[in-house]
Design a protein around this motif. Structure first.
Motif, PDB file in Angstrom:
ATOM      1  N   PHE A  58      43.052  77.976 -43.551  1.00 25.16           N
ATOM      2  CA  PHE A  58      42.797  77.703 -44.919  1.00 25.16           C
ATOM      3  C   PHE A  58      44.339  76.634 -45.137  1.00 25.16           C
ATOM      4  O   PHE A  58      45.710  76.946 -44.136  1.00 25.16           O
ATOM      5  N   ARG A  59      44.406  75.525 -46.004  1.00 23.43           N
ATOM      6  CA  ARG A  59      45.257  74.630 -46.010  1.00 23.43           C
ATOM      7  C   ARG A  59      45.302  75.445 -47.465  1.00 23.43           C
ATOM      8  O   ARG A  59      44.367  75.265 -48.530  1.00 23.43           O
ATOM      9  N   PHE A  60      47.089  74.602 -47.881  1.00 19.81           N
ATOM     10  CA  PHE A  60      47.200  75.201 -49.462  1.00 19.81           C
ATOM     11  C   PHE A  60      48.837  73.994 -49.471  1.00 19.81           C
ATOM     12  O   PHE A  60      49.548  74.432 -48.427  1.00 19.81           O
ATOM     13  N   LEU A  61      48.517  73.775 -51.201  1.00 23.74           N
ATOM     14  CA  LEU A  61      49.900  72.845 -51.121  1.00 23.74           C
ATOM     15  C   LEU A  61      50.957  73.477 -51.570  1.00 23.74           C
ATOM     16  O   LEU A  61      50.329  74.559 -53.498  1.00 23.74           O
ATOM     17  N   TYR A  62      52.315  74.223 -51.484  1.00 24.37           N
ATOM     18  CA  TYR A  62      53.234  74.858 -51.364  1.00 24.37           C
ATOM     19  C   TYR A  62      54.219  73.671 -52.523  1.00 24.37           C
ATOM     20  O   TYR A  62      54.784  73.570 -52.185  1.00 24.37           O
ATOM     21  N   GLU A  63      54.859  74.461 -53.777  1.00 26.52           N
ATOM     22  CA  GLU A  63      55.357  73.374 -54.368  1.00 26.52           C
ATOM     23  C   GLU A  63      56.188  74.447 -55.152  1.00 26.52           C
ATOM     24  O   GLU A  63      55.768  75.504 -55.622  1.00 26.52           O
ATOM     25  N   SER A  64      57.312  74.308 -55.124  1.00 28.98           N
ATOM     26  CA  SER A  64      59.141  74.466 -55.962  1.00 28.98           C
ATOM     27  C   SER A  64      59.738  73.810 -56.212  1.00 28.98           C
ATOM     28  O   SER A  64      59.539  72.924 -56.413  1.00 28.98           O
ATOM     29  N   ALA A  65      60.691  74.335 -57.009  1.00 31.80           N
ATOM     30  CA  ALA A  65      61.411  73.350 -57.842  1.00 31.80           C
ATOM     31  C   ALA A  65      62.297  72.568 -56.952  1.00 31.80           C
ATOM     32  O   ALA A  65      62.714  71.621 -57.389  1.00 31.80           O
ATOM     33  N   GLU A  66      62.500  73.457 -55.495  1.00 28.94           N
ATOM     34  CA  GLU A  66      63.349  73.121 -54.228  1.00 28.94           C
ATOM     35  C   GLU A  66      62.539  73.131 -53.623  1.00 28.94           C
ATOM     36  O   GLU A  66      63.277  71.989 -52.383  1.00 28.94           O
ATOM     37  N   HIS A  67      61.323  73.134 -53.135  1.00 26.86           N
ATOM     38  CA  HIS A  67      60.327  72.491 -52.093  1.00 26.86           C
ATOM     39  C   HIS A  67      59.197  72.305 -52.074  1.00 26.86           C
ATOM     40  O   HIS A  67      58.576  72.972 -53.310  1.00 26.86           O
ATOM     41  N   THR A  68      58.871  71.770 -51.132  1.00 27.28           N
ATOM     42  CA  THR A  68      57.411  70.861 -51.131  1.00 27.28           C
ATOM     43  C   THR A  68      56.275  70.505 -50.422  1.00 27.28           C
ATOM     44  O   THR A  68      57.435  70.305 -49.362  1.00 27.28           O
ATOM     45  N   TRP A  69      55.382  71.414 -49.432  1.00 25.79           N
ATOM     46  CA  TRP A  69      54.824  71.355 -47.983  1.00 25.79           C
ATOM     47  C   TRP A  69      53.449  71.796 -48.384  1.00 25.79           C
ATOM     48  O   TRP A  69      53.161  72.477 -48.834  1.00 25.79           O
ATOM     49  N   TRP A  70      52.871  71.141 -47.629  1.00 26.39           N
ATOM     50  CA  TRP A  70      51.283  71.606 -47.447  1.00 26.39           C
ATOM     51  C   TRP A  70      51.263  72.533 -46.708  1.00 26.39           C
ATOM     52  O   TRP A  70      52.136  72.529 -45.391  1.00 26.39           O
ATOM     53  N   SER A  71      50.813  73.520 -46.401  1.00 25.36           N
ATOM     54  CA  SER A  71      51.253  74.412 -45.298  1.00 25.36           C
ATOM     55  C   SER A  71      49.556  74.916 -45.039  1.00 25.36           C
ATOM     56  O   SER A  71      48.579  74.921 -45.698  1.00 25.36           O
ATOM     57  N   ALA A  72      49.277  74.899 -43.237  1.00 27.09           N
ATOM     58  CA  ALA A  72      48.507  75.552 -42.932  1.00 27.09           C
ATOM     59  C   ALA A  72      48.475  77.451 -42.662  1.00 27.09           C
ATOM     60  O   ALA A  72      49.386  77.131 -41.923  1.00 27.09           O
ATOM     61  N   VAL A  73      48.012  77.930 -42.845  1.00 31.47           N
ATOM     62  CA  VAL A  73      47.509  79.345 -42.883  1.00 31.47           C
ATOM     63  C   VAL A  73      46.526  80.044 -41.805  1.00 31.47           C
ATOM     64  O   VAL A  73      45.463  78.908 -41.502  1.00 31.47           O
ATOM     65  N   TYR A  74      47.226  80.639 -40.453  1.00 30.91           N
ATOM     66  CA  TYR A  74      46.351  80.595 -39.667  1.00 30.91           C
ATOM     67  C   TYR A  74      46.841  81.605 -39.357  1.00 30.91           C
ATOM     68  O   TYR A  74      47.888  82.597 -39.746  1.00 30.91           O
ATOM     69  N   GLU A  75      45.944  82.814 -38.000  1.00 35.85           N
ATOM     70  CA  GLU A  75      45.726  84.663 -37.829  1.00 35.85           C
ATOM     71  C   GLU A  75      45.947  84.277 -35.998  1.00 35.85           C
ATOM     72  O   GLU A  75      45.251  83.489 -35.680  1.00 35.85           O
ATOM     73  N   ALA A  76      46.244  85.277 -35.757  1.00 31.95           N
ATOM     74  CA  ALA A  76      46.708  84.801 -34.267  1.00 31.95           C
ATOM     75  C   ALA A  76      46.501  86.506 -33.662  1.00 31.95           C
ATOM     76  O   ALA A  76      47.607  87.148 -34.511  1.00 31.95           O
ATOM     77  N   ARG A  77      46.242  86.816 -33.042  1.00 29.36           N
ATOM     78  CA  ARG A  77      46.544  88.350 -31.936  1.00 29.36           C
ATOM     79  C   ARG A  77      47.288  87.822 -31.108  1.00 29.36           C
ATOM     80  O   ARG A  77      47.438  87.243 -29.787  1.00 29.36           O
ATOM     81  N   THR A  78      48.625  89.357 -31.401  1.00 32.26           N
ATOM     82  CA  THR A  78      49.427  89.380 -30.089  1.00 32.26           C
ATOM     83  C   THR A  78      49.572  90.153 -29.590  1.00 32.26           C
ATOM     84  O   THR A  78      49.342  91.272 -30.276  1.00 32.26           O
ATOM     85  N   PRO A  79      50.271  90.790 -28.944  1.00 32.20           N
ATOM     86  CA  PRO A  79      51.006  91.447 -27.816  1.00 32.20           C
ATOM     87  C   PRO A  79      51.735  92.327 -28.866  1.00 32.20           C
ATOM     88  O   PRO A  79      52.263  92.050 -29.327  1.00 32.20           O
TER      89      PRO A  79
END
Length: 183
Positions: free
Chosen positions: A111-132
């Motif tokens: 999914f995606r969400f908009l992250y906002e704080s007093a110092e930062h703002t960015w669109w955030s795409a969340v992923y999951e991955a299998r890793t060794p």
């Protein structure tokens, strides 16, 4: 989540590298250097990848003290900024492979969400991955790491200093997973 490489290369990008600047609907409205985007709180794009090993444990790490954003804090995601013209999917794969020191990952978008704080703002795409389990984390990014179970991670949420955007992504992921039809 600060270090970044040009798409298709392993060359590090610097504060002069271009990022797409986006509006509240995640539409590109311009470009700016990474340094300018950070200094002027210009909204850009980031990726968050929850990396799990074969035992379903989560890769958790402490960021290095040299990081531009959120130095020396803990994070349950690997990831970083999306370069100008780069897709979220390409950035997720690139960032996860770089930070974990592995190849051949296929992060799955959640999914995606908009992250906002007093110092930062960015669109955030969340992923999951299998890793060794045998990862070789990038020394410039990762000061310490371990694979933790979800219970072990939950026990540390109030005890360790976490990156605020990663904590927000974790909280949203927890809600997203508990939504009807997601179980």
């Amino acid at each position: 989540m600060d270090a970044m490489s040009a798409p298709g290369t392993s060359q590090p990008l610097n504060a002069d590298e271009l990022l797409d600047i986006v509006d509240a609907q995640d539409r590109v409205v311009g470009q700016a250097s990474r340094g300018e985007a950070t200094a002027r709180r210009l909204r850009h794009r980031c990726v968050f990848v929850l990396a799990r090993d074969a035992d379903d444990r989560i890769f958790v790490h402490r960021r290095t003290p040299e990081k531009l954003v959120f130095p020396s804090l803990y994070d349950m995601f690997v990831g970083g900024v999306v370069g100008a013209g780069e897709s979220y999917d390409d950035a997720a794969r690139r960032e996860a492979e770089e930070e974990l020191g592995v190849h051949g990952l296929s992060p799955a978008p959640l999914f995606r969400f908009l992250y906002e704080s007093a110092e930062h703002t960015w669109w955030s795409a969340v992923y999951e991955a299998r890793t060794p389990a045998a990862v070789e984390p990038q020394a410039e990014e990762v000061a310490w790491h371990s694979f933790l179970t979800e219970a072990e991670l939950a026990d540390r949420l109030d005890a360790w200093p976490w990156v605020p955007d990663g904590l927000a992504a974790w909280q949203r992921l927890t809600l997203w997973r508990s939504a009807p039809g997601r179980a």
